[in-house]
Design a protein around this motif. Structure first.
Motif, PDB file in Angstrom:
ATOM      1  N   ALA A 103      -2.396  -0.899  44.665  1.00  0.00           N
ATOM      2  CA  ALA A 103      -2.532   0.160  43.667  1.00  0.00           C
ATOM      3  C   ALA A 103      -3.859  -0.007  42.940  1.00  0.00           C
ATOM      4  O   ALA A 103      -4.253  -1.114  42.589  1.00  0.00           O
ATOM      5  CB  ALA A 103      -1.368   0.107  42.680  1.00  0.00           C
ATOM      6  N   GLY A 104      -4.552   1.113  42.743  1.00  0.00           N
ATOM      7  CA  GLY A 104      -5.877   1.074  42.146  1.00  0.00           C
ATOM      8  C   GLY A 104      -6.967   1.247  43.182  1.00  0.00           C
ATOM      9  O   GLY A 104      -8.144   1.390  42.831  1.00  0.00           O
ATOM     10  N   VAL A 105      -6.594   1.269  44.468  1.00  0.00           N
ATOM     11  CA  VAL A 105      -7.540   1.465  45.563  1.00  0.00           C
ATOM     12  C   VAL A 105      -7.428   2.903  46.056  1.00  0.00           C
ATOM     13  O   VAL A 105      -6.328   3.405  46.287  1.00  0.00           O
ATOM     14  CB  VAL A 105      -7.262   0.488  46.719  1.00  0.00           C
ATOM     15  CG1 VAL A 105      -8.094   0.838  47.937  1.00  0.00           C
ATOM     16  CG2 VAL A 105      -7.523  -0.938  46.276  1.00  0.00           C
ATOM     17  N   GLY A 106      -8.567   3.558  46.250  1.00  0.00           N
ATOM     18  CA  GLY A 106      -8.566   4.916  46.767  1.00  0.00           C
ATOM     19  C   GLY A 106      -7.749   5.842  45.883  1.00  0.00           C
ATOM     20  O   GLY A 106      -7.939   5.912  44.674  1.00  0.00           O
ATOM     21  N   PHE A 107      -6.793   6.558  46.508  1.00  0.00           N
ATOM     22  CA  PHE A 107      -5.941   7.464  45.749  1.00  0.00           C
ATOM     23  C   PHE A 107      -4.683   6.778  45.198  1.00  0.00           C
ATOM     24  O   PHE A 107      -3.920   7.392  44.451  1.00  0.00           O
ATOM     25  CB  PHE A 107      -5.520   8.650  46.620  1.00  0.00           C
ATOM     26  CG  PHE A 107      -6.626   9.646  46.868  1.00  0.00           C
ATOM     27  CD1 PHE A 107      -7.281  10.258  45.813  1.00  0.00           C
ATOM     28  CD2 PHE A 107      -7.014   9.968  48.161  1.00  0.00           C
ATOM     29  CE1 PHE A 107      -8.301  11.185  46.026  1.00  0.00           C
ATOM     30  CE2 PHE A 107      -8.029  10.881  48.399  1.00  0.00           C
ATOM     31  CZ  PHE A 107      -8.670  11.494  47.330  1.00  0.00           C
ATOM     32  N   SER A 108      -4.436   5.533  45.567  1.00  0.00           N
ATOM     33  CA  SER A 108      -3.277   4.818  45.022  1.00  0.00           C
ATOM     34  C   SER A 108      -3.526   4.509  43.553  1.00  0.00           C
ATOM     35  O   SER A 108      -4.665   4.256  43.146  1.00  0.00           O
ATOM     36  CB  SER A 108      -3.027   3.529  45.809  1.00  0.00           C
ATOM     37  OG  SER A 108      -2.652   3.819  47.145  1.00  0.00           O
ATOM     38  N   SER A 168      -3.193  -3.353  33.444  1.00  0.00           N
ATOM     39  CA  SER A 168      -3.334  -4.765  33.793  1.00  0.00           C
ATOM     40  C   SER A 168      -3.189  -5.008  35.288  1.00  0.00           C
ATOM     41  O   SER A 168      -3.681  -6.015  35.815  1.00  0.00           O
ATOM     42  CB  SER A 168      -2.310  -5.617  33.027  1.00  0.00           C
ATOM     43  OG  SER A 168      -0.984  -5.228  33.365  1.00  0.00           O
ATOM     44  N   ASP A 169      -2.533  -4.082  36.018  1.00  0.00           N
ATOM     45  CA  ASP A 169      -2.398  -4.235  37.467  1.00  0.00           C
ATOM     46  C   ASP A 169      -3.760  -4.300  38.160  1.00  0.00           C
ATOM     47  O   ASP A 169      -3.905  -4.944  39.204  1.00  0.00           O
ATOM     48  CB  ASP A 169      -1.593  -3.072  38.062  1.00  0.00           C
ATOM     49  CG  ASP A 169      -0.097  -3.206  37.822  1.00  0.00           C
ATOM     50  OD1 ASP A 169       0.355  -4.331  37.541  1.00  0.00           O
ATOM     51  OD2 ASP A 169       0.612  -2.192  37.916  1.00  0.00           O
ATOM     52  N   LEU A 170      -4.750  -3.638  37.573  1.00  0.00           N
ATOM     53  CA  LEU A 170      -6.081  -3.611  38.173  1.00  0.00           C
ATOM     54  C   LEU A 170      -6.767  -4.968  38.082  1.00  0.00           C
ATOM     55  O   LEU A 170      -7.712  -5.240  38.827  1.00  0.00           O
ATOM     56  CB  LEU A 170      -6.951  -2.555  37.493  1.00  0.00           C
ATOM     57  CG  LEU A 170      -6.437  -1.111  37.532  1.00  0.00           C
ATOM     58  CD1 LEU A 170      -7.370  -0.200  36.744  1.00  0.00           C
ATOM     59  CD2 LEU A 170      -6.296  -0.624  38.965  1.00  0.00           C
ATOM     60  N   TYR A 171      -6.297  -5.802  37.176  1.00  0.00           N
ATOM     61  CA  TYR A 171      -6.950  -7.089  36.919  1.00  0.00           C
ATOM     62  C   TYR A 171      -6.068  -8.277  37.316  1.00  0.00           C
ATOM     63  O   TYR A 171      -6.421  -9.416  37.061  1.00  0.00           O
ATOM     64  CB  TYR A 171      -7.343  -7.184  35.440  1.00  0.00           C
ATOM     65  CG  TYR A 171      -8.191  -6.024  35.000  1.00  0.00           C
ATOM     66  CD1 TYR A 171      -9.563  -5.999  35.276  1.00  0.00           C
ATOM     67  CD2 TYR A 171      -7.642  -4.925  34.353  1.00  0.00           C
ATOM     68  CE1 TYR A 171     -10.349  -4.931  34.899  1.00  0.00           C
ATOM     69  CE2 TYR A 171      -8.429  -3.844  33.978  1.00  0.00           C
ATOM     70  CZ  TYR A 171      -9.782  -3.850  34.258  1.00  0.00           C
ATOM     71  OH  TYR A 171     -10.566  -2.776  33.893  1.00  0.00           O
ATOM     72  N   THR A 172      -4.946  -7.977  37.941  1.00  0.00           N
ATOM     73  CA  THR A 172      -4.031  -9.056  38.350  1.00  0.00           C
ATOM     74  C   THR A 172      -3.615  -8.923  39.811  1.00  0.00           C
ATOM     75  O   THR A 172      -2.597  -9.472  40.221  1.00  0.00           O
ATOM     76  CB  THR A 172      -2.769  -9.056  37.463  1.00  0.00           C
ATOM     77  OG1 THR A 172      -2.139  -7.765  37.524  1.00  0.00           O
ATOM     78  CG2 THR A 172      -3.115  -9.401  36.017  1.00  0.00           C
ATOM     79  N   ALA A 173      -4.396  -8.186  40.588  1.00  0.00           N
ATOM     80  CA  ALA A 173      -4.067  -8.013  42.008  1.00  0.00           C
ATOM     81  C   ALA A 173      -4.312  -9.310  42.766  1.00  0.00           C
ATOM     82  O   ALA A 173      -5.104 -10.154  42.363  1.00  0.00           O
ATOM     83  CB  ALA A 173      -4.905  -6.889  42.608  1.00  0.00           C
ATOM     84  N   ASP A 197     -13.325  -7.773  41.816  1.00  0.00           N
ATOM     85  CA  ASP A 197     -13.879  -8.741  40.862  1.00  0.00           C
ATOM     86  C   ASP A 197     -12.818  -9.653  40.257  1.00  0.00           C
ATOM     87  O   ASP A 197     -13.108 -10.805  39.901  1.00  0.00           O
ATOM     88  CB  ASP A 197     -14.614  -8.009  39.737  1.00  0.00           C
ATOM     89  CG  ASP A 197     -15.883  -7.327  40.228  1.00  0.00           C
ATOM     90  OD1 ASP A 197     -16.406  -7.751  41.277  1.00  0.00           O
ATOM     91  OD2 ASP A 197     -16.329  -6.365  39.573  1.00  0.00           O
ATOM     92  N   TYR A 198     -11.589  -9.131  40.127  1.00  0.00           N
ATOM     93  CA  TYR A 198     -10.530  -9.905  39.464  1.00  0.00           C
ATOM     94  C   TYR A 198      -9.424 -10.321  40.439  1.00  0.00           C
ATOM     95  O   TYR A 198      -8.314 -10.636  40.004  1.00  0.00           O
ATOM     96  CB  TYR A 198      -9.942  -9.091  38.308  1.00  0.00           C
ATOM     97  CG  TYR A 198     -10.925  -8.859  37.190  1.00  0.00           C
ATOM     98  CD1 TYR A 198     -11.085  -9.798  36.165  1.00  0.00           C
ATOM     99  CD2 TYR A 198     -11.713  -7.705  37.156  1.00  0.00           C
ATOM    100  CE1 TYR A 198     -11.991  -9.594  35.145  1.00  0.00           C
ATOM    101  CE2 TYR A 198     -12.630  -7.495  36.131  1.00  0.00           C
ATOM    102  CZ  TYR A 198     -12.766  -8.436  35.135  1.00  0.00           C
ATOM    103  OH  TYR A 198     -13.676  -8.240  34.131  1.00  0.00           O
TER     104      TYR A 198
END
Length: 468
Positions: free
Chosen positions: A135-140, A146-151, A355-356
Motif C-alpha cells: 500500500a502506498g505504491v502506484g494506485f494502492s 504511518s503505513d508509508l513509513y513502516t513498510a 527510504d523507510y
C-alpha cells in the motif's frame, strides 16, 4: 412413510438453503467482478480479451487497499493458468513497469495519450494479474499515514496474501486454476516470501483455494552477500570501475545488508558511481532518457529502475510517458483507480516506501530450499547486460544452494539464433537472456515470451531449432 418423510425434510431444506446461499454468493462475487470490468482505456486499440481492475481492501482498520489489473487470455483460450506479476523497488508499481513497458498488453506512445498493442504480451499464454504492492505504491493506498513509513517484507507478504484470498472470492472461476507467482528485482524477496506463505497455508487443505504450482523471478535480489559479490565483480569485469574501487567495495560492502548498507559501503558505492559515469546501470549498453523523471532521484539505490528501452526501437523515456498517461483523470476513471481522490500525482515509484523500508532479510535461500523440497516449480531468469543484479550475482546465489546439476550449461535458441543460456539443477532452472538488461521482457520481448511459455509448460529451453 410419513414419519420418514418428516425426518428427511429438514435435511432437504438445509441442502436447498445451502445451495441457494452458494448461488447467491456466486452471484454476488460475479457482480463484484463485473463492476471491475474495464470498458475501454483512453487511446486503447481494439482487443480480443477482457480486462479487470480495481481494489481489494487488505486491512479494514488501517484502510489499506491494493490495486490490481487483470489482463485475461482471449475467451477461446480459457481455461489458462493465472500468473501474478510483482515489480520491486521496493516501492515501484507493477502497473508502471510490468504492465506498461514489459509483459503487459500495451505500450504507451510518446504522446502519453495513446496505447499500442504489445505483440509479445504474456496474456497470450496465461491470465496475468498485476499487483501494486505494498500500500502506498502506484494506485494502492492506505488511510494510515504511518503505513508509508513502516513498510517491510513481512507486512508486504501478508497483505499480498490477504489480497489473493479476497481476490479469489471476487473471481471464483480462478480458485482451482494453476497459479504461479512471478516478478523481478526486489520482487526477488516478494515472490519467494509470498510463495512460502501460500504454500504453508495450503498445507492440510485437500482443495486449496490457491492452487499454487511454482514461481519465477528475474534479475532478482536473492542473497545479500552473493548479490554484492557478483555485482562488484561484474562492474570490474565490464570495465565500469577501477581496480582500487573494486577492492574497496569488497572490503566495505560484502558483509552488509543490500537495503541497509553501512556508511562505509555507501561511500564506496558513491566512488563507484563517479567512475561509472552517466550510464544506465540497469542496461549498460543502451542510452539514457534525456528527460527528467520524478522517480530518478537519489543515489546508491541498487534496485530502482530509472530509464527504459522499449521494444522495436529505442525509447528510453517510456517511464515519462506513463507519468503522463496514468495521471490523466479519464485514464484513472477507466481503470477504477484513485477512487479516494488522492491529492498528489501518481508516480512510478514511492520514495517514502523505499527510504523507510523496514525488515529485509539478508537471504532468500532457505525459502528456496523449502519450496524446492516441496516439489514446486522454481525458475530463475537473468538478463545478461544488467549491472544492478547481474547474472554473476544470480549464479553465485544459485551455487550457494548446492543443488546437483541435471542438465549442464547449454545455449538455447530461437529463430536459429542463441537466445541465451540455461542450466537445469535438481529443483531449479536457470535461464539467461542474451542482450537483455534488468527488465528482460522489455529488452528482449520475443525471447521473454518463449521463456515464459516454457516455464508454464515445465519444459527445458530449446537446444536448437526455430522456436517461436
Amino acid at each position: 412413510m410419513t414419519g420418514r418423510s418428516f425426518a428427511v425434510a429438514p435435511v432437504l431444506l438445509a441442502v436447498l438453503v445451502a445451495s441457494a446461499w452458494r448461488a447467491a454468493a456466486a452471484a454476488a462475487a460475479e457482480s463484484s467482478s463485473a463492476a471491475d470490468l474495464i470498458d475501454r482505456l483512453p487511446g486503447q486499440p481494439v482487443v480480443d480479451f477482457p480486462m479487470y481492475s480495481g481494489y481489494i481492501t487488505v486491512d479494514e482498520l488501517a484502510g489499506r487497499a491494493l490495486f490490481y489489473w487483470l489482463q485475461e487470455v482471449p475467451p477461446e483460450a480459457q481455461p489458462a493458468p493465472l500468473v501474478l506479476w510483482l515489480n520491486g523497488g521496493p516501492g515501484c508499481s507493477s502497473v508502471a513497469y510490468g504492465a506498461s513497458e514489459e509483459l503487459g498488453a500495451f505500450r504507451i506512445r510518446p504522446d502519453g495519450a495513446t496505447l499500442f498493442l504489445n505483440e509479445y504480451r504474456w496474456n497470450k499464454a496465461a491470465n496475468i494479474l498485476f499487483l501494486d504492492s505494498p500500500a502506498g505504491v502506484g494506485f494502492s493506498y492506505t488511510n494510515t499515514t504511518s503505513d508509508l513509513y513502516t513498510a517491510g517484507d513481512n507486512k508486504t507478504a501478508h497483505d499480498s496474501y490477504a489480497f489473493l484470498v479476497k481476490w479469489f472470492e471476487r473471481f471464483p472461476q480462478y480458485k482451482y486454476r494453476d497459479f504461479y507467482i512471478t516478478g523481478e528485482s526486489y520482487a526477488g524477496h516478494y515472490v519467494p516470501e509470498l510463495s512460502q506463505l501460500v504454500y504453508r497455508n495450503n498445507i492440510g487443505i485437500k482443495k486449496p483455494i490457491i492452487n499454487f504450482k511454482g514461481f519465477m523471478v528475474g534479475n532478482a535480489v536473492t542473497n545479500d552477500h552473493t548479490d554484492y559479490k557478483g555485482m562488484f565483480e561484474s562492474w570490474w569485469n565490464h570495465g565500469l570501475i577501477s581496480d582500487d574501487t573494486y577492492q574497496q567495495l569488497k572490503t566495505t560492502c560484502l558483509n552488509n545488508s543490500l537495503m541497509h548498507p553501512s556508511t562505509a559501503c555507501n561511500n564506496s558505492q558513491d566512488v563507484a558511481a563517479v567512475e561509472q559515469g552517466n550510464i544506465d546501470m540497469y542496461s549498460i549498453y543502451t542510452p539514457l532518457c534525456n528527460q527528467t523523471s520524478s522517480s530518478a532521484s537519489g543515489k546508491g539505490r541498487p534496485i530502482r529502475r530509472r530509464h527504459r528501452w522499449t521494444m522495436g526501437s529505442y525509447d528510453p523515456c517510456t517511464e515519462s510517458h506513463s507519468l503522463v498517461y496514468y495521471n490523466r483523470p479519464e485514464v484513472q476513471r477507466a481503470l477504477h483507480a484513485n477512487v479516494t481522490g488522492i491529492n498528489y500525482p501518481w508516480v512510478t515509484c514511492s520514495d517514502p516506501i523505499y527510504d523507510y523500508w523496514g525488515d529485509s532479510p539478508i537471504t532468500m535461500l532457505p525459502i528456496y530450499k523449502e519450496l524446492i523440497a516441496a516439489g514446486l516449480r522454481v525458475w530463475v531468469l537473468s538478463g545478461d547486460t544488467d549491472a544492478v543484479i547481474p547474472l554473476t550475482s544470480t549464479r553465485y546465489s544459485i551455487d550457494a544452494l548446492g543443488l546437483p546439476t541435471t542438465t549442464s550449461w547449454y545455449p538455447w535458441y530461437e529463430n536459429n539464433q542463441v537466445g541465451g543460456w540455461s542450466q537445469v539443477y535438481k529443483g531449479l532452472t536457470l535461464v539467461t537472456v542474451r542482450g537483455a538488461g534488468h527488465e528482460v521482457p522489455l529488452h528482449r520481448p520475443r525471447q521473454a515470451l518463449i521463456l515464459f511459455r516454457h516455464f508454464l509448460q515445465g519444459k527445458a529451453m530449446p537446444q536448437n531449432g526455430t522456436v517461436s
